[in-house]
Design an enzyme around this catalytic site. Structure first.
Site, PDB file in Angstrom:
ATOM      1  N   VAL A 104      -6.448  -5.730   1.942  1.00  0.00           N
ATOM      2  CA  VAL A 104      -5.658  -5.515   0.729  1.00  0.00           C
ATOM      3  C   VAL A 104      -4.655  -6.659   0.537  1.00  0.00           C
ATOM      4  CG1 VAL A 104      -4.108  -3.903  -0.424  1.00  0.00           C
ATOM      5  CG2 VAL A 104      -5.855  -3.038   1.142  1.00  0.00           C
ATOM      6  N   ILE A 119       0.838  -1.207   0.000  1.00  0.00           N
ATOM      7  CA  ILE A 119       0.000   0.000   0.000  1.00  0.00           C
ATOM      8  C   ILE A 119       0.873   1.258   0.000  1.00  0.00           C
ATOM      9  CG2 ILE A 119      -1.829   1.232   1.222  1.00  0.00           C
ATOM     10  CD1 ILE A 119      -2.534  -1.537   2.546  1.00  0.00           C
ATOM     11  N   TYR A 130      -1.686  -7.270  16.985  1.00  0.00           N
ATOM     12  CA  TYR A 130      -1.883  -6.418  15.811  1.00  0.00           C
ATOM     13  C   TYR A 130      -3.098  -5.492  15.967  1.00  0.00           C
ATOM     14  CZ  TYR A 130      -2.545  -4.833  11.020  1.00  0.00           C
ATOM     15  OH  TYR A 130      -2.704  -4.037   9.910  1.00  0.00           O
ATOM     16  N   LYS A 148      -3.262  -1.145  16.558  1.00  0.00           N
ATOM     17  CA  LYS A 148      -3.933  -0.130  15.737  1.00  0.00           C
ATOM     18  C   LYS A 148      -4.934   0.676  16.590  1.00  0.00           C
ATOM     19  CE  LYS A 148      -1.862  -1.146  11.797  1.00  0.00           C
ATOM     20  NZ  LYS A 148      -0.914  -0.238  11.140  1.00  0.00           N
ATOM     21  N   ASP A 163      14.290   3.152   9.119  1.00  0.00           N
ATOM     22  CA  ASP A 163      13.737   2.074   9.943  1.00  0.00           C
ATOM     23  C   ASP A 163      13.031   2.768  11.100  1.00  0.00           C
ATOM     24  OD1 ASP A 163      13.232   0.134  11.884  1.00  0.00           O
ATOM     25  OD2 ASP A 163      15.031  -1.012  11.391  1.00  0.00           O
TER      26      ASP A 163
HETATM   27  P1  NAP Z   1       3.438  -4.798   3.354  1.00  0.00           P
HETATM   28  O1  NAP Z   1       3.344  -4.968   1.880  1.00  0.00           O
HETATM   29  O2  NAP Z   1       3.983  -5.903   4.178  1.00  0.00           O
HETATM   30  O3  NAP Z   1       4.219  -3.444   3.624  1.00  0.00           O
HETATM   31  C1  NAP Z   1       4.666  -3.089   4.909  1.00  0.00           C
HETATM   32  C2  NAP Z   1       5.710  -2.020   4.737  1.00  0.00           C
HETATM   33  O4  NAP Z   1       6.152  -1.594   6.035  1.00  0.00           O
HETATM   34  C3  NAP Z   1       6.961  -2.553   3.999  1.00  0.00           C
HETATM   35  O5  NAP Z   1       7.465  -1.528   3.174  1.00  0.00           O
HETATM   36  C4  NAP Z   1       7.913  -2.842   5.146  1.00  0.00           C
HETATM   37  O6  NAP Z   1       9.277  -2.811   4.758  1.00  0.00           O
HETATM   38  C5  NAP Z   1       7.571  -1.667   6.048  1.00  0.00           C
HETATM   39  N1  NAP Z   1       8.104  -1.820   7.391  1.00  0.00           N
HETATM   40  C6  NAP Z   1       7.835  -2.773   8.307  1.00  0.00           C
HETATM   41  N2  NAP Z   1       8.560  -2.569   9.411  1.00  0.00           N
HETATM   42  C7  NAP Z   1       9.306  -1.455   9.178  1.00  0.00           C
HETATM   43  C8  NAP Z   1      10.264  -0.749   9.930  1.00  0.00           C
HETATM   44  N3  NAP Z   1      10.636  -1.130  11.164  1.00  0.00           N
HETATM   45  N4  NAP Z   1      10.810   0.360   9.402  1.00  0.00           N
HETATM   46  C9  NAP Z   1      10.461   0.768   8.148  1.00  0.00           C
HETATM   47  N5  NAP Z   1       9.582   0.123   7.379  1.00  0.00           N
HETATM   48  C10 NAP Z   1       9.020  -0.977   7.899  1.00  0.00           C
HETATM   49  O7  NAP Z   1       1.999  -4.530   3.987  1.00  0.00           O
HETATM   50  P2  NAP Z   1       0.826  -3.479   3.626  1.00  0.00           P
HETATM   51  O8  NAP Z   1      -0.424  -4.273   3.682  1.00  0.00           O
HETATM   52  O9  NAP Z   1       1.132  -2.661   2.458  1.00  0.00           O
HETATM   53  O10 NAP Z   1       0.851  -2.607   4.961  1.00  0.00           O
HETATM   54  C11 NAP Z   1       0.973  -1.202   4.980  1.00  0.00           C
HETATM   55  C12 NAP Z   1       0.201  -0.665   6.180  1.00  0.00           C
HETATM   56  O11 NAP Z   1      -1.196  -0.915   6.003  1.00  0.00           O
HETATM   57  C13 NAP Z   1       0.575  -1.300   7.525  1.00  0.00           C
HETATM   58  O12 NAP Z   1       0.615  -0.295   8.522  1.00  0.00           O
HETATM   59  C14 NAP Z   1      -0.567  -2.257   7.790  1.00  0.00           C
HETATM   60  O13 NAP Z   1      -0.757  -2.516   9.160  1.00  0.00           O
HETATM   61  C15 NAP Z   1      -1.729  -1.483   7.183  1.00  0.00           C
HETATM   62  N6  NAP Z   1      -2.910  -2.277   6.854  1.00  0.00           N
HETATM   63  C16 NAP Z   1      -2.847  -3.242   5.899  1.00  0.00           C
HETATM   64  C17 NAP Z   1      -3.997  -3.976   5.617  1.00  0.00           C
HETATM   65  C18 NAP Z   1      -4.024  -5.033   4.551  1.00  0.00           C
HETATM   66  O14 NAP Z   1      -5.077  -5.672   4.357  1.00  0.00           O
HETATM   67  N7  NAP Z   1      -2.932  -5.266   3.829  1.00  0.00           N
HETATM   68  C19 NAP Z   1      -5.194  -3.717   6.310  1.00  0.00           C
HETATM   69  C20 NAP Z   1      -5.201  -2.744   7.284  1.00  0.00           C
HETATM   70  C21 NAP Z   1      -4.066  -2.011   7.556  1.00  0.00           C
HETATM   71  P3  NAP Z   1      10.095  -4.151   4.370  1.00  0.00           P
HETATM   72  O15 NAP Z   1       9.784  -4.435   2.916  1.00  0.00           O
HETATM   73  O16 NAP Z   1      11.511  -3.759   4.608  1.00  0.00           O
HETATM   74  O17 NAP Z   1       9.621  -5.243   5.270  1.00  0.00           O
END
Ligand code: NAP
Length: 240
Positions: free
Chosen positions: A196, A16, A164, A168, A61
């Site tokens: 997503v 995202i 988790y 949030k 980070d």
């Molecule tokens: P994702 O593809 O796993 O992306 C997560 C991102 O966060 C990656 O770029 C990851 O980097 C980065 N990250 C994790 N720990 C970090 C750290 N310590 N420092 C810097 N970057 C870090 O997941 P996503 O679904 O796109 O998630 C993005 C956000 O949306 C999150 O906050 C998640 O909780 C929220 N969200 C997602 C969903 C869903 O259905 N996917 C639903 C509700 C909320 P690396 O590549 O280095 O690991």
């Protein structure tokens, strides 16, 4: 100082966050791609730049004080201010994470990234944000952080989550307090991207990262008379 809007998106190398960076960049904004891994960051920046976006890499980070301080220095040197901060980086931890089997270390790791990391980034970037004429912060929350949704038997949230979901909820509470502190000086809102398909859920989600990015982009680009201290998804306000 440049007139171009300057944004930073954390965790922008994939999922995202990448699509938020792409969406904000498509508006002609200069977008900092916050990412902790050098190769993943470089790949994302190259892909965005190939699409005509003014993207730049920001080693970041969110769990590391020195990294976040260096990120602020990089943005200060490049732009002198920050207009929009999107705290998107997050972890699901060892999902599924029922509370009865949760270890303190597992809980701490999720809160460290999803809550403390956000506070660390906001507070380190605040001096740069307060130099903007229209500072905005958008935090990536989740429908599963909504206590109203979690306690609604009809909402369809089956699995109990000890780390988790509460992380949030904690983030939502933190945002309310920032809004209280800053009033109209700085707009801060939380968003829910929906379910997503990303690495976070082994690509089980039902919408695309570009669809998931919409709520964050909307709040990041809101007008001066827009809301602060709220929780929103793509369809509008979400109950706490
Ligand atoms: P994702 O593809 O796993 O992306 C997560 C991102 O966060 C990656 O770029 C990851 O980097 C980065 N990250 C994790 N720990 C970090 C750290 N310590 N420092 C810097 N970057 C870090 O997941 P996503 O679904 O796109 O998630 C993005 C956000 O949306 C999150 O906050 C998640 O909780 C929220 N969200 C997602 C969903 C869903 O259905 N996917 C639903 C509700 C909320 P690396 O590549 O280095 O690991």
């Amino acid at each position: 100082m440049s007139e171009q809007t300057i944004a930073l998106v954390t965790g922008a190398n994939k999922g995202i966050g990448y699509e938020i960076a792409a969406g904000l960049g498509a508006l002609g904004w200069s977008v900092g791609v916050g990412a902790r891994d050098e190769q993943r960051r470089a790949d994302a920046v190259a892909k965005l730049r190939a699409a005509g976006i003014d993207a730049f890499g920001v080693p970041l980070d969110v769990t590391d004080d020195a990294s976040v301080t260096a990120a602020a220095a990089l943005i200060e040197e490049r732009a002198g201010r920050l207009d929009v901060l999107v705290n998107n980086a997050g972890t699901a931890g060892a999902w599924p994470d029922p509370p009865s089997t949760l270890t303190p270390a597992a809980l701490r790791a999720v809160v460290e990234t999803n809550v403390i990391g956000v506070v660390r980034v906001i507070n380190t970037m605040l001096p740069l944000l307060l130099r903007s004429g229209h500072p905005r912060i958008v935090n990536q929350s989740s429908h599963v952080g909504s206590l109203a949704r979690q306690t609604d038997p009809g909402a369809g949230f089956g699995a109990a989550s000890g780390a988790y979901s509460p992380s949030k909820t904690f983030l939502n509470a933190v945002t309310v307090q920032y809004a209280k502190e800053f009033g109209d000086t700085l707009k801060i809102n939380n968003v829910c991207p929906g379910y997503v398909a990303t690495d976070l859920n082994a690509f089980q989600g039902t919408s695309t990262p570009a669809e998931g990015a919409r709520a964050a982009i909307r709040l990041a680009t809101q007008a001066d008379d827009g809301p602060t201290g709220g929780l929103f998804d793509d369809a509008g306000p979400v109950p706490w």
